[in-house]
Design an enzyme around this catalytic site. Structure first.
Site, PDB file in Angstrom:
ATOM      1  N   ASP A 120      -2.981   2.705  -6.054  1.00 46.14           N
ATOM      2  CA  ASP A 120      -1.996   2.803  -4.976  1.00 46.14           C
ATOM      3  C   ASP A 120      -1.891   1.567  -4.096  1.00 46.14           C
ATOM      4  OD1 ASP A 120      -4.502   3.161  -3.889  1.00 46.14           O
ATOM      5  OD2 ASP A 120      -3.919   4.781  -2.544  1.00 46.14           O
ATOM      6  N   GLU A 121      -2.412   0.432  -4.541  1.00 46.17           N
ATOM      7  CA  GLU A 121      -2.262  -0.785  -3.744  1.00 46.17           C
ATOM      8  C   GLU A 121      -2.233  -2.014  -4.644  1.00 46.17           C
ATOM      9  OE1 GLU A 121      -5.535  -1.759  -1.151  1.00 46.17           O
ATOM     10  OE2 GLU A 121      -6.959  -0.655  -2.412  1.00 46.17           O
TER      11      GLU A 121
ATOM     12  N   ASP B 237       0.858  -1.189   0.000  1.00 46.24           N
ATOM     13  CA  ASP B 237       0.000   0.000   0.000  1.00 46.24           C
ATOM     14  C   ASP B 237       0.893   1.237   0.000  1.00 46.24           C
ATOM     15  OD1 ASP B 237      -2.109   1.716   0.155  1.00 46.24           O
ATOM     16  OD2 ASP B 237      -3.010   0.832   1.941  1.00 46.24           O
TER      17      ASP B 237
END
Length: 399
Positions: free
Chosen positions: A104-105, A9
């Site tokens: 974003d992960e 993350d």
């Protein structure tokens, strides 16, 4: 073969990408990334701003009341997409199966690596974190667990820039010390509602049966109990396409006429179309969202006769949906504060059809030319003339 999953993350992703693109923001401790106006929405906040209670999804105006001296900056989606791809490239060197759950992960599959890494995956996680930082300039936190849910919760607890491993058999004990809001799917309002009933810790759910839990949380009882006991999915589907591509914007002032909203809808649809083409997928379904002045939200969708990634076809469907949906706020004497469009039911892009209708071929050629200009000079290099005056007046605010 044991399941061993890693959740990566990126920390304050949108903030840090903007800092990479605009070095003058590096020294800005209290930074908010979001819309231009106070009615826009916080996309991300630096850790300095988060100390004041600022969080994603919050209206900019509310965030500035909590942190008055914060700097508000609006980045470009292309920056985030490029950064996400750079991170994915790094991750793919460490695991054969990498699934980007969002910009974003990501999840990485290390199943069956017990003999290669018999004790722990923490050394691997540390290398991944360091490689991402060195090659992209971005920090990340890494959670390791026997299933996706535990790995994600672990990365949340490790933030910022931390590493946390939960081994098989440790799941229940790890979760017992956390508040219920730490579980995926338990939002702030749900957590607040359950807290009012005296239920706010994971250990409380662990000690209850589903029958005893149902009067407190309703139909979600079985799922919450399952998660609280440490269960979650253990498989990853490689190269899974995005389910939905969407864009929405909050207007600086409420709009009550279609002459403001239709050109804006066309701009949002062009952004969606551009991402469809960039990801080489086409949409079967188009949806339009309107949020009224009183925050009542209405969504209308339509399934197309054939999948498409052409702006003209997507816009035609979106405008038709908008005109039907706009009748409701007009009848309720409400303005529109937010408008959005989404493309879903995605399929892989089809190869060019040699016998395609000439009109559609011209549309495809025009779209390709516009994409090339925007790729070189930015999306705003080609803007519909009827929308220019709204930008100059500050009446729109892209989120």
């Amino acid at each position: 073969m044991s399941a061993r999953l890693m959740h990566v993350d990126l920390d304050a992703f949108f903030v840090e990408v903007c800092r990479c693109r605009r070095p003058e923001l590096v020294q800005v401790d209290r930074l908010i990334v979001g819309g231009r106006s106070r009615r826009g929405v916080v996309q991300s906040a630096s850790y300095g701003a988060r100390k004041f209670g600022v969080h994603s999804g919050m209206p900019i105006g509310a965030a500035l009341r909590l942190c008055p001296d914060a700097t508000v900056f609006q980045g470009e989606f292309a920056w985030y997409r490029e950064a996400s791809r750079a991170v994915a490239s790094v991750l793919q060197r460490h695991s054969p199966t990498v699934v980007m759950a969002s910009l974003d992960e990501a999840y990485l599959d290390f199943g069956g690596t017990d003999r290669l890494y018999p004790v722990s995956l923490l050394p691997v996680a540390e290398r991944i974190r360091d490689d991402v930082r060195r090659e992209t300039g971005l920090d990340c936190s890494v959670g390791i667990g026997p299933n996706r849910m535990v790995a994600k919760v672990a990365s949340d607890q490790a933030k910022p820039r931390g590493l946390l491993e939960v081994r098989t058999g440790w799941e229940r004990g790890f979760l017992a010390g956390l508040p219920l809001r730490a579980l995926p799917g338990v939002g702030p309002k749900t957590a607040e509602r359950w807290t009012a009933k005296g239920l706010d810790q994971v250990w409380q759910v662990q000690e209850m049966s589903v029958d005893a839990l149902t009067p407190l949380v309703g139909a979600a009882a079985a799922e919450i109990k399952w998660r609280a006991d440490g269960h979650g999915g253990t498989t990853l589907t490689r190269d899974r396409p995005a389910r939905t591509i969407s864009r929405e914007t909050t207007l600086a002032t409420d709009a009550r006429d279609s002459t403001t909203l239709e050109p804006l809808l066309a701009l949002l649809t062009a952004r969606v179309g551009g991402q469809l083409r960039d990801e080489q997928v086409q949409a079967r379904t188009v949806a339009v969202k309107l949020r009224h002045s009183d925050f009542h939200t209405l969504t209308r969708r339509r399934t197309l006769a054939a999948p498409t990634d052409l702006d003209a076809e997507l816009t035609a469907a979106a405008v038709e949906l908008f005109r039907a949906a706009f009748a409701e706020p007009r009848s309720r004497h409400q303005g529109v504060r937010l408008i959005g469009v989404s493309a879903s039911n995605l399929v892989e892009g089809a190869p060019a059809d040699l016998f395609e209708d000439p009109g559609r071929l011209r549309q495809r050629d025009l779209t390709r030319a516009v994409d090339q200009v925007r790729e070189k000079f930015g999306f705003d290099a080609v803007t519909p003339a009827r929308l220019v005056r709204f930008r100059r007046q500050g009446r729109i605010d892209d989120d």
